[in-house]
Structure formats: C-alpha cells, structure tokens
Design a protein around this motif. Structure first.
Motif, PDB file in Angstrom:
ATOM      1  N   TYR A   5       0.686  -1.011   0.049  1.00  0.00           N
ATOM      2  CA  TYR A   5       0.105   0.127  -0.087  1.00  0.00           C
ATOM      3  C   TYR A   5       0.898   1.334   0.025  1.00  0.00           C
ATOM      4  O   TYR A   5       1.758   1.438   0.874  1.00  0.00           O
ATOM      5  CB  TYR A   5      -1.016   0.003   0.998  1.00  0.00           C
ATOM      6  CG  TYR A   5      -1.783   1.161   1.582  1.00  0.00           C
ATOM      7  CD1 TYR A   5      -1.697   2.000   2.370  1.00  0.00           C
ATOM      8  CD2 TYR A   5      -2.798   1.432   0.520  1.00  0.00           C
ATOM      9  CE1 TYR A   5      -2.458   3.162   2.678  1.00  0.00           C
ATOM     10  CE2 TYR A   5      -3.488   2.630   0.392  1.00  0.00           C
ATOM     11  CZ  TYR A   5      -3.468   3.452   1.518  1.00  0.00           C
ATOM     12  OH  TYR A   5      -4.326   4.432   1.603  1.00  0.00           O
ATOM     13  N   TYR A   7       1.508   4.770   0.371  1.00  0.00           N
ATOM     14  CA  TYR A   7       1.048   5.835   1.423  1.00  0.00           C
ATOM     15  C   TYR A   7       1.763   6.911   1.161  1.00  0.00           C
ATOM     16  O   TYR A   7       2.823   7.301   1.492  1.00  0.00           O
ATOM     17  CB  TYR A   7       0.892   5.385   2.888  1.00  0.00           C
ATOM     18  CG  TYR A   7       0.238   6.328   3.639  1.00  0.00           C
ATOM     19  CD1 TYR A   7       0.867   7.480   4.030  1.00  0.00           C
ATOM     20  CD2 TYR A   7      -1.044   6.186   4.167  1.00  0.00           C
ATOM     21  CE1 TYR A   7       0.274   8.533   4.815  1.00  0.00           C
ATOM     22  CE2 TYR A   7      -1.798   7.264   4.980  1.00  0.00           C
ATOM     23  CZ  TYR A   7      -1.041   8.336   5.388  1.00  0.00           C
ATOM     24  OH  TYR A   7      -1.507   9.132   6.180  1.00  0.00           O
ATOM     25  N   PHE A  26       0.767  -2.415   3.994  1.00  0.00           N
ATOM     26  CA  PHE A  26      -0.701  -2.346   4.498  1.00  0.00           C
ATOM     27  C   PHE A  26      -1.050  -3.618   4.924  1.00  0.00           C
ATOM     28  O   PHE A  26      -1.820  -3.674   6.102  1.00  0.00           O
ATOM     29  CB  PHE A  26      -1.429  -1.925   3.240  1.00  0.00           C
ATOM     30  CG  PHE A  26      -2.880  -2.095   3.326  1.00  0.00           C
ATOM     31  CD1 PHE A  26      -3.309  -1.113   4.288  1.00  0.00           C
ATOM     32  CD2 PHE A  26      -3.858  -2.910   2.550  1.00  0.00           C
ATOM     33  CE1 PHE A  26      -4.866  -0.958   4.359  1.00  0.00           C
ATOM     34  CE2 PHE A  26      -5.201  -2.824   2.758  1.00  0.00           C
ATOM     35  CZ  PHE A  26      -5.906  -1.947   3.714  1.00  0.00           C
ATOM     36  N   ASN A  48      -6.473  -6.730   7.388  1.00  0.00           N
ATOM     37  CA  ASN A  48      -7.390  -5.568   7.675  1.00  0.00           C
ATOM     38  C   ASN A  48      -8.761  -6.254   7.431  1.00  0.00           C
ATOM     39  O   ASN A  48      -9.167  -7.076   6.566  1.00  0.00           O
ATOM     40  CB  ASN A  48      -7.379  -4.684   6.274  1.00  0.00           C
ATOM     41  CG  ASN A  48      -8.150  -3.288   6.445  1.00  0.00           C
ATOM     42  OD1 ASN A  48      -9.503  -3.611   6.748  1.00  0.00           O
ATOM     43  ND2 ASN A  48      -7.757  -2.087   6.395  1.00  0.00           N
ATOM     44  N   THR A  87      -2.913   0.945   8.551  1.00  0.00           N
ATOM     45  CA  THR A  87      -2.366  -0.122   8.416  1.00  0.00           C
ATOM     46  C   THR A  87      -3.192  -1.339   9.289  1.00  0.00           C
ATOM     47  O   THR A  87      -3.764  -0.922  10.195  1.00  0.00           O
ATOM     48  CB  THR A  87      -0.876   0.021   9.056  1.00  0.00           C
ATOM     49  OG1 THR A  87      -0.933   0.859  10.346  1.00  0.00           O
ATOM     50  CG2 THR A  87      -0.015   1.085   8.016  1.00  0.00           C
TER      51      THR A  87
END
Length: 339
Positions: A5, A7, A26, A48, A87
């Motif tokens: 990911y 960022y 991530f 996640n 995260t």
C-alpha cells in the motif's frame, strides 16, 4: 500473502514529516485453506478486517464512506470512530462454509494497532502485542444464492444477506462527558474515558434484473445498515445506505452507472458536543441537525480490463450535521487500476 500500500501524504511539503512519505506495508498474512474449492481458511498476520467483513460488491463502487465502510468503531482512542484507511492490525481470521450457501467468519485482532488512524504509524514488519489498547472481535454470517452461491449448477440471479457485529475491548475518550460528568466542551476539563464499544450491521445485495442471454448485464440493488447502541461511545450511532447499479450500458458490457444515498446519525453525545463547540457557539445562527446525508452518482468506464475512469457527483446534505449550512455539490473524476 503480501499486499503493498503506497501511502503518500499530499497537500503538505515533504519537509513537514519526511518519514510519512513513500511506500507503506498495508497487509500481509499466511493462509491455510481447505474444503470445497479451498474456500475455508485460517489466516494469521496483519489483516485488514474490512476487506472481507460487511462488504457489498455494488456498494464498493461508491467513493463516499457511508456506502462501503461499516461506521467503524475502535479506530483511534481520541474519538472511538475515525477513518478506517489504516495499516492492518495483527490478528487471526477464520472462514468456514456450511454447504453452498452459508459462510461463517470470525476474527480477533489487536485493538488500536494504529492509534493515529494511519498518519504516524511506520512500523514496517514489526509486530507487537500489549494490554494497553485491548482487542477487537468480529463475527459475521452470510447466506447467498444464485450465482453468488458455491453451487455450480445454480445459475439464478445472484443475491446475499449478511449479519455481523464487532466488539472492541479497549478504551476511548467519551464523546460528551468530562471526568466530572459534565460537557468537556463547556468546562474544558479532561474527557471521561470509557472501556468497551460495540456495533452491529446488516447488508443485503441482489440482482433484480438480468438481460436475456447475458450473465452480468442488468440491475443490482443493495442496502446496508449499522447500529451502535451507545449514547456517548463513539461519534456515530447509526448509518444506512441504499443504492443501485446497472452494468452494461451504452453498448459496453463492463461499464456501470450507479446511484445511491447514504445517511449518518451521530450519537447523542457527539451531537451535543457539536452544539457546544466553540465554532458553533461563536455563530449565532448555528443549528445542529440529527443527520448528514450524501447522494452519489457515477459512471464507471472500462478503458482496459485493468484501467477504469469514473466521473462522479456528490451532493452532501447538512454537512457536519449543520442545518444552517448550505448543501455541498461536488464533481470529481477518479481513476482505478486493477492488477
């Protein structure tokens, strides 16, 4: 499994905090799968939860968070609610299929793994557990039919219904009361701390019209709702969203036109805090309502099988729950890559 990911903060100079810039890990996890088509699994790692829990395929087209996010609790101690692009917390996630239609899921994760909501967390692969921020627990049951089921002989129009919930055992700051059980906005005193928060959700999606001779072209609708029973825990009490999407328009099989409305209702404490805020008290015409709604309409165009362009319109009703403020209409253009 590893997912990257990238960022990168925008709207500020790199010198503000250079460590916030650049790539960020991530989500990554290891999985053991078994059963029919390897649909049952156990995952361990940084996971996640909102990639698999409380999801709607059609709602995922929308950009406004009331459509594709669960109203979320347990994101940061400051509010008890917050943006959930963060995260992923370390945890363990399990999915088990009972027959071709019923899926059961559960997950336990570290609470407040990213207390800043994603701004300052730069942990990389560092994993740690402590007893400061508690734990998050998720559970969900999904009943599906048509081509959403795992029965290869069922060619009916797809549909599913989900019921689930979340409990966070950690602490957060009260949405209204200070340590003396008065409004912290009026006294300026330290906010009261509470422990434990919970919410529940339901999601429904169904294809209601399929063009003759087609598999994907047609009209699909969805409805989502979230409820948290607390007056001063967190900032949101309820959310509800409804929408529809038609795939296969203007002679293009993969293009989609969609429209929906999402509404958020603040908790009693968050509404009172808004009323007593310095911003509201300094403006004699300030009036705080009971909700905020967003109407979103968009058109997802497939340029290539992996690149999509999406013009979108947002109409925000009672922004920040304020009835004295005018509605906001915004036009945007989004791009999506899929590999």
């Amino acid at each position: 499994m590893y997912q990257g990911y990238f960022y990168t903060d925008v709207g500020r100079s790199r010198s503000t905090n250079s460590s916030m810039q650049g790539p960020r890990i991530f989500e990554y996890w290891a999985q053991q799968a078994w059963g029919k088509n390897n649909l049952n699994y156990v995952r361990i790692g940084a996971i996640n939860p909102w990639i698999t829990f409380d999801k709607s395929i059609v709602a995922g087209l929308f950009s406004s968070w009331p459509f594709d996010e669960p109203g979320s609790i347990g994101i940061m101690p400051l509010t008890g609610n917050g943006p959930i692009i963060r995260t992923a917390p370390p945890g363990i996630s399990v999915a088990y299929n009972v027959g071709d239609q019923l899926t059961l899921k559960a997950m336990m994760a570290k609470g407040y793994w990213d207390p800043t909501g994603g701004v300052d967390n730069r942990r990389g692969f560092n994993q740690y557990w402590d007893d400061i921020y508690g734990f998050e627990y998720f559970y969900e049951a999904t009943w599906r039919g048509g081509t959403y089921s795992y029965n290869s002989k069922d060619d009916g129009k797809p549909w599913f219904f989900r019921l689930g919930g979340q409990y966070h055992s950690g602490y957060a700051l009260d949405a209204y009361y200070d340590i003396n059980h008065k409004s912290f906005q009026l006294t300026g005193d330290e906010r009261k701390k509470y422990w434990g928060n919970s919410q529940y959700w339901a999601t429904f999606e169904a294809m209601v019209y399929r063009e003759p001779g087609s598999f994907n072209r047609g009209l699909t609708i969805f409805a989502k709702g979230q409820y948290s029973p607390w007056d001063t825990k967190g900032s949101l009490n309820r959310t509800a969203s409804f929408g529809a999407a038609y795939e296969g328009v203007f002679g293009r099989d993969r293009d989609i036109v969609y429209l929906g409305i999402g509404t958020m209702w603040p908790s009693w404490g968050a509404r009172r805090t808004n009323m007593f805020s310095e911003q509201c008290r300094s403006w004699y015409r300030c009036k705080v309502g009971n909700s905020q709604s967003i109407v979103e309409m968009g058109y997802s165009m497939e340029i290539t099988p992996w690149f999509f362009v999406k013009p979108v319109l947002f109409w925000t009703v009672q922004p920040n729950m304020r009835t004295d403020m005018r509605d906001i209409v915004t036009l945007g253009l989004e791009t999506r890559l899929s590999f």
